[in-house]
Write a protein that holds these residues in place. Sequence first.
Motif, PDB file in Angstrom:
ATOM      1  N   ALA A  31      11.012   3.355   9.095  1.00  0.00           N
ATOM      2  CA  ALA A  31      10.620   2.173   8.315  1.00  0.00           C
ATOM      3  C   ALA A  31       9.302   2.418   7.584  1.00  0.00           C
ATOM      4  O   ALA A  31       9.166   2.086   6.401  1.00  0.00           O
ATOM      5  N   VAL A  32       8.337   3.036   8.279  1.00  0.00           N
ATOM      6  CA  VAL A  32       7.043   3.324   7.649  1.00  0.00           C
ATOM      7  C   VAL A  32       7.210   4.359   6.548  1.00  0.00           C
ATOM      8  O   VAL A  32       6.631   4.233   5.466  1.00  0.00           O
ATOM      9  N   ALA A  33       8.021   5.385   6.789  1.00  0.00           N
ATOM     10  CA  ALA A  33       8.250   6.413   5.765  1.00  0.00           C
ATOM     11  C   ALA A  33       8.889   5.790   4.526  1.00  0.00           C
ATOM     12  O   ALA A  33       8.495   6.111   3.395  1.00  0.00           O
ATOM     13  N   ALA A  34       9.848   4.884   4.715  1.00  0.00           N
ATOM     14  CA  ALA A  34      10.481   4.211   3.574  1.00  0.00           C
ATOM     15  C   ALA A  34       9.461   3.358   2.825  1.00  0.00           C
ATOM     16  O   ALA A  34       9.429   3.349   1.587  1.00  0.00           O
ATOM     17  N   ALA A  35       8.614   2.656   3.569  1.00  0.00           N
ATOM     18  CA  ALA A  35       7.573   1.836   2.923  1.00  0.00           C
ATOM     19  C   ALA A  35       6.610   2.723   2.140  1.00  0.00           C
ATOM     20  O   ALA A  35       6.243   2.397   1.009  1.00  0.00           O
ATOM     21  N   ASN A  36       6.218   3.862   2.711  1.00  0.00           N
ATOM     22  CA  ASN A  36       5.295   4.764   2.017  1.00  0.00           C
ATOM     23  C   ASN A  36       5.920   5.358   0.763  1.00  0.00           C
ATOM     24  O   ASN A  36       5.238   5.563  -0.238  1.00  0.00           O
ATOM     25  N   ARG A  37       7.231   5.654   0.802  1.00  0.00           N
ATOM     26  CA  ARG A  37       7.893   6.157  -0.412  1.00  0.00           C
ATOM     27  C   ARG A  37       7.821   5.106  -1.519  1.00  0.00           C
ATOM     28  O   ARG A  37       7.540   5.429  -2.674  1.00  0.00           O
ATOM     29  N   ALA A  38       8.053   3.856  -1.171  1.00  0.00           N
ATOM     30  CA  ALA A  38       7.974   2.775  -2.163  1.00  0.00           C
ATOM     31  C   ALA A  38       6.537   2.589  -2.649  1.00  0.00           C
ATOM     32  O   ALA A  38       6.296   2.391  -3.843  1.00  0.00           O
ATOM     33  N   LEU A  39       5.578   2.701  -1.739  1.00  0.00           N
ATOM     34  CA  LEU A  39       4.170   2.517  -2.101  1.00  0.00           C
ATOM     35  C   LEU A  39       3.625   3.686  -2.907  1.00  0.00           C
ATOM     36  O   LEU A  39       2.691   3.528  -3.690  1.00  0.00           O
ATOM     37  N   GLU A  40       4.194   4.869  -2.724  1.00  0.00           N
ATOM     38  CA  GLU A  40       3.704   6.055  -3.419  1.00  0.00           C
ATOM     39  C   GLU A  40       3.759   5.889  -4.931  1.00  0.00           C
ATOM     40  O   GLU A  40       2.917   6.406  -5.660  1.00  0.00           O
ATOM     41  N   GLN A  41       4.738   5.157  -5.409  1.00  0.00           N
ATOM     42  CA  GLN A  41       4.849   4.905  -6.844  1.00  0.00           C
ATOM     43  C   GLN A  41       3.624   4.143  -7.356  1.00  0.00           C
ATOM     44  O   GLN A  41       3.291   4.214  -8.529  1.00  0.00           O
ATOM     45  N   LEU A  46       0.255   3.314   3.756  1.00  0.00           N
ATOM     46  CA  LEU A  46      -0.030   2.582   4.982  1.00  0.00           C
ATOM     47  C   LEU A  46      -0.750   3.512   5.947  1.00  0.00           C
ATOM     48  O   LEU A  46      -0.387   4.671   6.087  1.00  0.00           O
ATOM     49  N   MET A  47      -1.764   2.985   6.613  1.00  0.00           N
ATOM     50  CA  MET A  47      -2.482   3.739   7.632  1.00  0.00           C
ATOM     51  C   MET A  47      -2.478   2.912   8.910  1.00  0.00           C
ATOM     52  O   MET A  47      -2.684   1.701   8.861  1.00  0.00           O
TER      53      MET A  47
END
Length: 98
Positions: A31-41, A46-47
Amino acid sequence: AAAQGGPAVAARVGTSPEIERPNLPQESRQAVAAANRALEQRARELMFEFDQDAGRVIVRLVDKRTGEVLRQVPSQEMLRIARTLLQDAAGALLQADA
């Protein structure tokens, strides 16, 4: 490092191999990895940090370009309150045992 407080253990959760991963269940890591992929754009990440003095997990949304903390849960004020309550409780316990 803990901001304005005591010791903390920090971990960034992302897709880079050099980033330390906290001991999270597989579902949470996904879930965090998916959120970070979306946030990377948006150049954000997230930390997660465990504040040992407050006994709380801290989640921060950080701008990767500037390092600015855009949002934090719980807030610094709530962490100070938690630390104070834990210290007061420990002190009261020691006095009760005396």
